[in-house]
Design a protein around this motif. Structure first.
Motif, PDB file in Angstrom:
ATOM      1  N   ASP A 511       0.821  -1.204   0.000  1.00  0.00           N
ATOM      2  CA  ASP A 511       0.000   0.000   0.000  1.00  0.00           C
ATOM      3  C   ASP A 511       0.861   1.261   0.000  1.00  0.00           C
ATOM      4  O   ASP A 511       1.917   1.307   0.623  1.00  0.00           O
ATOM      5  N   ALA A 512       0.374   2.296  -0.698  1.00  0.00           N
ATOM      6  CA  ALA A 512       1.059   3.593  -0.697  1.00  0.00           C
ATOM      7  C   ALA A 512       0.610   4.409   0.508  1.00  0.00           C
ATOM      8  O   ALA A 512       0.303   5.597   0.396  1.00  0.00           O
ATOM      9  N   ILE A 513       0.550   3.759   1.667  1.00  0.00           N
ATOM     10  CA  ILE A 513       0.032   4.364   2.885  1.00  0.00           C
ATOM     11  C   ILE A 513       1.072   4.197   3.979  1.00  0.00           C
ATOM     12  O   ILE A 513       1.663   3.125   4.129  1.00  0.00           O
ATOM     13  N   GLU A 514       1.298   5.240   4.738  1.00  0.00           N
ATOM     14  CA  GLU A 514       2.215   5.185   5.876  1.00  0.00           C
ATOM     15  C   GLU A 514       1.430   5.434   7.155  1.00  0.00           C
ATOM     16  O   GLU A 514       0.671   6.402   7.247  1.00  0.00           O
ATOM     17  N   VAL A 515       1.593   4.556   8.143  1.00  0.00           N
ATOM     18  CA  VAL A 515       0.972   4.730   9.450  1.00  0.00           C
ATOM     19  C   VAL A 515       1.958   5.485  10.334  1.00  0.00           C
ATOM     20  O   VAL A 515       3.077   5.008  10.592  1.00  0.00           O
ATOM     21  N   LEU A 516       1.571   6.666  10.792  1.00  0.00           N
ATOM     22  CA  LEU A 516       2.456   7.526  11.572  1.00  0.00           C
ATOM     23  C   LEU A 516       2.371   7.192  13.055  1.00  0.00           C
ATOM     24  O   LEU A 516       1.357   6.685  13.544  1.00  0.00           O
ATOM     25  N   ARG A 517       3.434   7.502  13.773  1.00  0.00           N
ATOM     26  CA  ARG A 517       3.454   7.314  15.220  1.00  0.00           C
ATOM     27  C   ARG A 517       2.814   8.485  15.954  1.00  0.00           C
ATOM     28  O   ARG A 517       2.508   8.392  17.148  1.00  0.00           O
ATOM     29  N   SER A 518       2.651   9.592  15.266  1.00  0.00           N
ATOM     30  CA  SER A 518       2.057  10.795  15.841  1.00  0.00           C
ATOM     31  C   SER A 518       1.065  11.365  14.840  1.00  0.00           C
ATOM     32  O   SER A 518       1.254  11.211  13.625  1.00  0.00           O
ATOM     33  N   PRO A 519       0.003  12.025  15.305  1.00  0.00           N
ATOM     34  CA  PRO A 519      -0.955  12.612  14.358  1.00  0.00           C
ATOM     35  C   PRO A 519      -0.474  13.916  13.732  1.00  0.00           C
ATOM     36  O   PRO A 519      -1.171  14.500  12.904  1.00  0.00           O
ATOM     37  N   ALA A 520       0.729  14.403  14.075  1.00  0.00           N
ATOM     38  CA  ALA A 520       1.149  15.757  13.715  1.00  0.00           C
ATOM     39  C   ALA A 520       1.075  16.037  12.225  1.00  0.00           C
ATOM     40  O   ALA A 520       0.695  17.126  11.816  1.00  0.00           O
ATOM     41  N   HIS A 521       1.434  15.080  11.367  1.00  0.00           N
ATOM     42  CA  HIS A 521       1.432  15.318   9.920  1.00  0.00           C
ATOM     43  C   HIS A 521       0.524  14.336   9.186  1.00  0.00           C
ATOM     44  O   HIS A 521       0.719  14.075   8.001  1.00  0.00           O
ATOM     45  N   ALA A 522      -0.464  13.817   9.886  1.00  0.00           N
ATOM     46  CA  ALA A 522      -1.377  12.861   9.267  1.00  0.00           C
ATOM     47  C   ALA A 522      -2.324  13.567   8.301  1.00  0.00           C
ATOM     48  O   ALA A 522      -2.871  14.634   8.604  1.00  0.00           O
ATOM     49  N   ASP A 523      -2.500  12.953   7.125  1.00  0.00           N
ATOM     50  CA  ASP A 523      -3.502  13.446   6.184  1.00  0.00           C
ATOM     51  C   ASP A 523      -4.908  13.088   6.660  1.00  0.00           C
ATOM     52  O   ASP A 523      -5.848  13.846   6.456  1.00  0.00           O
TER      53      ASP A 523
END
Length: 771
Positions: A511-523
């Motif tokens: 998937d072209a999806i990244e799961v972030l550890r922080s919501p700071a730069h989440a789309d």
């Protein structure tokens, strides 16, 4: 999309013909000198021991009237470093004429004096001057200002924390007026903001480029003539009711959201493209950002129709040209350009120095924003010297993710989540409490009850409180924050149960999806709610409401998906939603190679009954349109045009795409354009794509994204442009494979393609018929 508008929906890439006049007078096109002053400030927190971080430093007139805590930024210096590289490699600026001022050097006096020295005093009539600022913006009290708010807008220098005044808009206007008096072609760009609100949607920690107003009264009655009315072009990061945010690029480098989008556009657009056309590209990319933000372009009509930095440059080839910094003992070549100009591993370059033996290089390693290492593909590097020039001949796309998401806590079981939801249910009917079920509603939450992974919290814009044990109405009620009107609006954001989280396969290698550890730069963030007896979950765009995104192709949220009795079904539904969002965002952000302008056509809608060309604004129900290509001589520069294969497709807000031109299954015959030239070898000024009445505007209304792809080589399989394609048919060229990944929501792999293709997009809003 068939049937949504009564026929096939069009794709539109806007057309503005560039002109070679400024203010009605013809300009020379190649003799000017180009200069730039680029200001970037990340460091604002006082460094001395007597003023620890967060302390307000003020001089005597300001004591007792604190401005607020100083905050540092992260991406402003990166902004100016990347912009400097692009100006030199693509836009004809000499390195010696690009002056960078950062952090401690960007004092009030430094900004004003260096701008005057480099952009005004040393310039001659017809020269080009660019002023760029990235840093905090603010306001300054001015009791004699004519506007009712009595505030001047300002940029904040690095020594403002020591009591030095901001640089006000009036001071910059007077400085810019001096440049315009000398007939200098001026462009001013600001990645900062002066005021605004965070938004009313789902909260998320975000770094904004704004500081509270300086309340010291300057009492300045002067009102300079706005420079944009005199021929300057002024480009700003946000509307006055919005905040300018920081983000991260695909390589985790921090930037201003506005500059991130601007850099993507400058790397790929034709160098002679009009400012209006550039702005439409910029808006389309910014609409895909992780924070909703609308840029502003201010200029006269003549200035808007000329090239971004002032006038056309037919002598510029439009390709990225980079110089050699050094040659290593093993023959490796260090190039003076890196990720800032799109030099990724696999990119190929050819030597362009006249009278030198042929030599081609391939980038083997990027070494940051401004350096890359390359090795020889053909020819020898033995006699290569520093300063030798190379241009990009094969380009490598980014392998970064198309979508960044935040899942939040996933440590509680469905039983534990349901127990808390049931316990807090009485709060929904408590006196003075407004229970928010949808964070994208116009009146979103002021407070959010959420789980951190180890404890429950009550979060607001001002603070986050940790709750001991499970929350209850008796504990939460007294802690709720009210808005300015006294409303206590609260939302319960339920975490995804661990049973479903274990089955949610987003962020895998495919998937072209990244799961972030922080919501700071989440789309998008995963948000849960309890409706009736059912737990439901949706991907929600942070900080925005459904009303805010009326002009954005990205939805404020997906549909709500119920947990039900099968956690696997919920996980599959959320995965499907995420992939469709990744597809939509991929088409909005995919970066094409530097465009040399060899195919100088723009796509426009042509209204069937009036012949009007529409490239901006709104389309109304019942209107019929066709598609045309319109020739733009300014893009072409001094080169000759070439035929390209043209593909037009449209994407709706769910990420589904449909090929509009050429018709599906028609092959690559009628789309090799222009098909003919006149007796003088001139290309046609207008080329119709299909019938004059190709579609009618009909419900449902909203935002669709229209994309035009041009390529010197036909796609092996044009069905990759159709939504949902996951596998291409037959032989696959690199470009088809790259586009197929975007269409299927798959992670990129740094595919290297030729440089003779381009992609443009625009989001258009259709509305009901005017009454």
């Amino acid at each position: 999309m068939t049937g949504r508008r009564g026929a096939r929906r069009p794709a539109t890439i806007v057309l503005f013909l560039a002109v070679s006049t400024i203010g009605g007078a013809a300009r020379a096109v190649a003799a000017e000198t180009r200069r730039a002053v680029l200001v970037g400030i990340d460091k604002y927190v006082p460094a001395d021991a007597s003023a620890p971080p967060g302390t307000v430093v003020a001089d005597a007139p300001n004591r007792g009237r604190p401005r607020g805590a100083w905050t540092n930024l992260e991406g402003a210096v990166n902004d100016v470093e990347e912009l400097r590289a692009i100006l030199v490699t693509r836009y004809g600026f000499r390195a010696a004429d690009v002056h960078v001022i950062t952090n401690q050097d960007a004092t009030r006096d430094g900004i004003l004096s260096q701008t005057r020295k480099w952009l005004i005093d040393g310039a001659a009539p017809g020269d080009v001057s660019l002023f760029f600022y990235a840093g905090h913006g603010s306001q300054v009290r001015n009791s004699r200002r004519q506007e009712s708010d009595k505030l001047d807008e300002s940029i904040v220098p690095s020594d403002a924390n020591a009591g030095r005044p901001d640089v006000r808009d009036k001071e910059l206007a007077r400085l810019f007026d001096d440049a315009l008096d000398k007939k200098i072609l001026l462009t001013a760009v600001f990645d900062s903001c002066h005021s605004g609100s965070i938004g009313r949607g789902a909260p998320r920690p975000t770094r904004f480029r704004v500081l509270p107003a300086d309340e010291r009264d300057v009492a300045d009655p002067q009102t300079p003539v706005p420079p944009e009315t005199r021929g300057a072009l002024v480009l700003s990061a946000a509307q006055d009711y919005q905040l300018a945010a920081e983000t991260e690029d695909e390589n985790k480098n921090p930037h201003g959201l506005f500059t991130w989008a601007l850099l993507k556009v400058l790397r790929s657009m034709p160098v002679n493209e009009s400012a209006d056309r550039m702005f439409l590209r910029l808006r389309a990319v910014m609409q895909s950002g992780d924070t909703l933000q609308e840029p502003v372009l201010a200029a006269t009509p003549e200035r808007r129709r000329s090239a971004l930095f002032g006038i056309e440059r037919p002598d510029l080839a439009g390709r990225s040209v980079v110089a050699v910094q050094s040659v290593e003992d093993d023959g490796g070549v260090i190039l003076q350009g890196g990720l800032a100009i799109g030099l990724r591993p696999g990119t190929e370059l050819r030597r362009v120095d006249e009278g030198t033996p042929p030599l081609t290089l391939r980038v083997s390693e990027d070494q940051g924003l401004s350096r890359a290492r390359a090795t020889s593909l053909s020819g020898t590097t033995k006699d290569l010297k520093a300063g030798a020039l190379f241009e990009v001949t094969r380009w490598t796309g980014s392998a970064g993710p198309s979508l960044r998401v935040w899942l939040g806590a996933t440590t509680l079981t469905s039983v534990e989540v349901s127990r808390v939801a049931e316990t807090l249910a009485p709060l929904a009917s408590a006196s003075g409490v407004s229970w928010i079920e949808d964070p994208t509603a116009a009146d979103g939450p002021v407070s959010v009850i959420q789980h951190s992974g180890s404890s429950w919290q009550l979060a607001s814009a001002r603070s986050t409180r940790t709750i001991s044990g499970d929350p209850s109405p008796g504990v939460i009620g007294p802690l709720l924050t009210a808005d300015a009107g006294g409303a206590r609006r609260v939302m319960l954001n339920l975490p995804l149960p661990s049973e479903a989280a274990a089955r949610l396969d987003v962020g895998s290698n495919a998937d072209a999806i990244e799961v972030l550890r922080s919501p700071a730069h989440a789309d998008y963030m995963l948000v849960g709610r309890r409706r009736g007896a059912t737990l439901e979950y949706a991907w929600v765009r942070p900080l925005v409401t459904a009303e805010d995104v009326r002009d954005s192709p990205l939805p404020a949220r997906t549909d709500w998906a119920p947990l039900g009795d099968d956690p696997s079904a919920l996980a599959a539904r959320l995965h499907q939603f995420a992939v469709r969002l990744a597809v939509l965002r991929a088409w909005l952000t995919i970066e094409s190679p530097p465009d040399s302008g060899r195919f100088p056509y723009d796509l426009a809608l042509k209204r069937s009954d009036t012949g009007e060309l529409r490239t901006t604004g709104e389309t109304h129900a019942g209107e019929a349109y066709g598609l045309v290509l319109t020739f733009d001589q300014a893009k072409l520069g001094k080169g000759s045009f070439e035929q390209r294969y043209v593909y037009v497709f449209t994407i709706d807000s769910s990420g589904r795409s449909q090929l509009l031109f050429p018709p599906p299954n028609s092959g690559n015959v009628e789309n090799h354009l222009p098909a003919a030239v006149d007796e003088q070898g001139r290309a046609p000024q207008q080329i119709p794509l299909g019938p004059a009445q190709l579609f009618k505007i009909a419900p449902p209304f909203g935002i669709d994204t229209y994309v035009m792809l041009t390529s010197a080589i036909a796609l092996a399989d044009a069905t990759v442009l159709e939504g949902g394609a996951v596998q291409t048919r037959g032989a696959v060229d690199p470009l088809t494979r790259l586009l197929g990944q975007a269409s299927a929501g798959k992670r990129g792999s740094g595919i290297t393609t030729p440089t003779d293709w381009s992609i443009e997009r625009l989001s258009v809003r259709s509305v009901p018929a005017a009454r």
